[in-house]
Each structure stands twice: as structure tokens, then as C-alpha cells.
Design a protein around this motif. Sequence first.
Motif, PDB file in Angstrom:
ATOM      1  N   UNK B  41       0.886  -1.339  -0.112  1.00 39.92           N
ATOM      2  CA  UNK B  41       0.039  -0.031  -0.103  1.00 39.92           C
ATOM      3  C   UNK B  41       0.949   1.169  -0.052  1.00 39.92           C
ATOM      4  N   UNK B  42       0.473   2.331  -0.763  1.00 40.89           N
ATOM      5  CA  UNK B  42       1.378   3.350  -1.095  1.00 40.89           C
ATOM      6  C   UNK B  42       0.176   4.628  -0.763  1.00 40.89           C
ATOM      7  N   UNK B  43       0.788   5.785  -0.495  1.00 37.21           N
ATOM      8  CA  UNK B  43      -0.264   6.749  -0.083  1.00 37.21           C
ATOM      9  C   UNK B  43       0.395   8.313  -0.754  1.00 37.21           C
ATOM     10  N   UNK B  44      -0.258   8.931  -1.258  1.00 35.28           N
ATOM     11  CA  UNK B  44       0.247  10.287  -1.880  1.00 35.28           C
ATOM     12  C   UNK B  44      -0.865  11.426  -1.298  1.00 35.28           C
ATOM     13  N   UNK B  45      -0.335  12.349  -0.603  1.00 39.13           N
ATOM     14  CA  UNK B  45      -1.274  13.414  -0.140  1.00 39.13           C
ATOM     15  C   UNK B  45      -1.598  14.250  -1.246  1.00 39.13           C
ATOM     16  N   UNK B  46      -2.827  14.825  -0.948  1.00 37.46           N
ATOM     17  CA  UNK B  46      -3.354  15.941  -2.054  1.00 37.46           C
ATOM     18  C   UNK B  46      -2.411  17.263  -1.972  1.00 37.46           C
ATOM     19  N   UNK B  99     -10.706  12.173  -8.280  1.00 40.04           N
ATOM     20  CA  UNK B  99     -10.432  12.158  -7.031  1.00 40.04           C
ATOM     21  C   UNK B  99     -10.770  13.225  -6.365  1.00 40.04           C
ATOM     22  N   UNK B 100     -11.275  13.258  -4.871  1.00 44.46           N
ATOM     23  CA  UNK B 100     -11.675  14.414  -4.303  1.00 44.46           C
ATOM     24  C   UNK B 100     -10.546  15.437  -4.030  1.00 44.46           C
ATOM     25  N   UNK B 101     -10.719  16.818  -4.327  1.00 43.57           N
ATOM     26  CA  UNK B 101      -9.542  17.429  -3.817  1.00 43.57           C
ATOM     27  C   UNK B 101      -9.421  17.638  -2.323  1.00 43.57           C
ATOM     28  N   UNK B 102      -8.232  17.443  -1.959  1.00 40.93           N
ATOM     29  CA  UNK B 102      -7.743  17.897  -0.540  1.00 40.93           C
ATOM     30  C   UNK B 102      -7.507  16.327   0.145  1.00 40.93           C
ATOM     31  N   UNK B 103      -8.073  15.338  -0.324  1.00 41.71           N
ATOM     32  CA  UNK B 103      -7.761  14.159   0.281  1.00 41.71           C
ATOM     33  C   UNK B 103      -6.789  13.236  -0.115  1.00 41.71           C
ATOM     34  N   UNK B 104      -6.037  12.546   0.753  1.00 41.87           N
ATOM     35  CA  UNK B 104      -4.983  11.469   0.317  1.00 41.87           C
ATOM     36  C   UNK B 104      -5.719  10.373  -0.755  1.00 41.87           C
ATOM     37  N   UNK B 128     -11.074   6.281   0.839  1.00 41.27           N
ATOM     38  CA  UNK B 128     -11.364   5.883   2.158  1.00 41.27           C
ATOM     39  C   UNK B 128     -11.694   4.159   2.083  1.00 41.27           C
ATOM     40  N   UNK B 129     -11.750   3.632   1.069  1.00 38.47           N
ATOM     41  CA  UNK B 129     -12.263   2.251   1.151  1.00 38.47           C
ATOM     42  C   UNK B 129     -12.035   1.756  -0.491  1.00 38.47           C
TER      43      UNK B 129
END
Lengths: 148, 157
Positions: B41-46, B99-104, B128-129
Motif C-alpha cells: 500500500x502506498x499513499x500520496x497526499x493531496x 479524485x476528491x481535492x484535499x484528500x490523500x 477511504x475504502x
Amino acid sequence: MSQFMETFDRLRDEKRYAEVIASVPYARLMGVEFGEGDDGELLFSLPFYERNVGNTTLPALHGGLIGGFLENAALLHLMWGRESQEAPKIVDFSLDYLRSGRAQTLYARCEITKQGKRVAHVLIEAWQEDRKKPVAVARAHFLLSTGS
Amino acid sequence: MSHADAANPEVLKAMGELFVSLPHCRTLGFEYLGTVGRKPMLRVQWREDLVGNPATGVVHGGVITSIVDTTSAVSVAANMQDYETIATLDLRIDYLKAATPGKAIYCTAECYRMASQIAFTRAVCYHDSPDDPIAHGVATFMRGSNPKPMLQVEDKP
């Protein structure tokens, strides 16, 4: 029409290419440039920057970055042709990597294969020194906002 | 999260850290959160500079392409017996919704077939899911793509 599109239309009409890129944050971060080639068609280029590397031992450009560059080229190519009242929305994107992207300028050209009322199909090709040796080829579908 | 389920935990740990530390991944701010089973799993912040449409603030599709490519590569590493070089052969992204602006954005991937020369992967991006995905990506990777190792021997743990 959004304020962004109004600004975009004005920059396009005045051929202020660098300001178009400056208005799209991720295109600016990548370092994209574009203008008209000798034949009057849009030519996109991406000078080499260390921040775009995805393999440090070769070195080679990051595959995702090549994808982003090509997708962005297709989007601007469509917007340049006034194909949509708002920024087209990408539906799907398919990319074949043919050679690694070296530490050199990467070029791209687009061709609108099909222009429908709602959907456009775009082919994109990227190369470096030799156009006959493509680094990647891609195709994308975009949803258009034609107001009809 | 552990690397215990990987074909070779040491290879996965080293390659996973390598892939997110590559210059373009650092530029985008990718974070490797770990691997469960063999699914990394990877994450990128907005971030403002990752936006593709300034009218909406939606992240550029190219960021999705990069995180799918990177997470998929880590999923191949989770199936490696030993260190090897890989290169993306092809990649397809379906943009299911903006994608939703502001969300990771989170991305998970799995290598569902490790053939002798080709690895086949699928990935999903979401906020989120994973049941409410933003994008889906499938890719193939060439194994043993280059005689030059991606990790220098002295870098290996």
C-alpha cells in the motif's frame, strides 16, 4: 464556462504556451513545454530533470512520469482544438513502454483518431533522439463537455 | 505492517523502500505504508502542485499513473525470490471517478501471476475504502529487464 477555461482560451488565442503550462500545476511540476512544430502541429517536449527519474542506475525517466506527460499532452491537444467547453475528463489511458526514457529531452505528438459528440479518442507517441524509435505509445479516451 | 508473507521479505523490504525513494516518487511525495499478504500500500497526499485541473483542484491523472506503476512494481517485488530488475511493459488505467481535492489517495496492488519472464499486476486507488475506488490499473512487467541491478550491492541490507 469556468474562469480557468476563459483564461485558457485567451492564452491559446495568443499562443502563450508557457503560461498555459504554468496554469496546470502538475504539468509545471513535470517541466513540460510545448509549441507548434515545423508542420504547424503541436509538439510537446520535456527537458530532462533529475526529479523525473525512476531508475537511478540506468538512469531512466519514471514510467509513471512518461504516462503523465503523454496524458497531459493529449489533454492539451484536445483543448487546443476547442473540442470541449470545459477541460475534457480522462476515461481510460493505455500505455505501452517500448524503450527506457533516457536522460534526454522527451518529445510527444498527438493525433485525434475519433472525435465524437461525447467522447474523443487520442493516440499519443513519445520519442527522444529518433522519431522512428518511440519510447512509448499510448491511447486515451476523454469525455467532452460540448454543451449540446 | 510486516513483509513476512513476501516470497523473500528482505527483497520486498529493500525494493519497496527503493521504489518510493526514486526521484520522481520523492517529487510526488509517495509514502510506502507496508505490505499485507503480498499486497503493498502506498499513499500520496493531496498537494496544490499535483493538480491537473485548476478549476476543480482534482489531482492530475499522471499522479495516479505514477502511483499505480510504483505500487504495482512493489507488488512484483513481493513475489521475487531474489533481487531482479523489472521494467513496466504496459499499463492501463480506468479513471472510475474524479479524485476528491484535499484528500490523500491510497493505492494497493497485487501481482496475480508471476510468470517466468512477465509479471501481471492489478491495482486500485481510493480515498477511504477500496470498495469505493477512484481508479483501477492493470500492468505487465518484464522480469530481468536489465543486467544492471536497480539496487547497488552495497545498498543491500
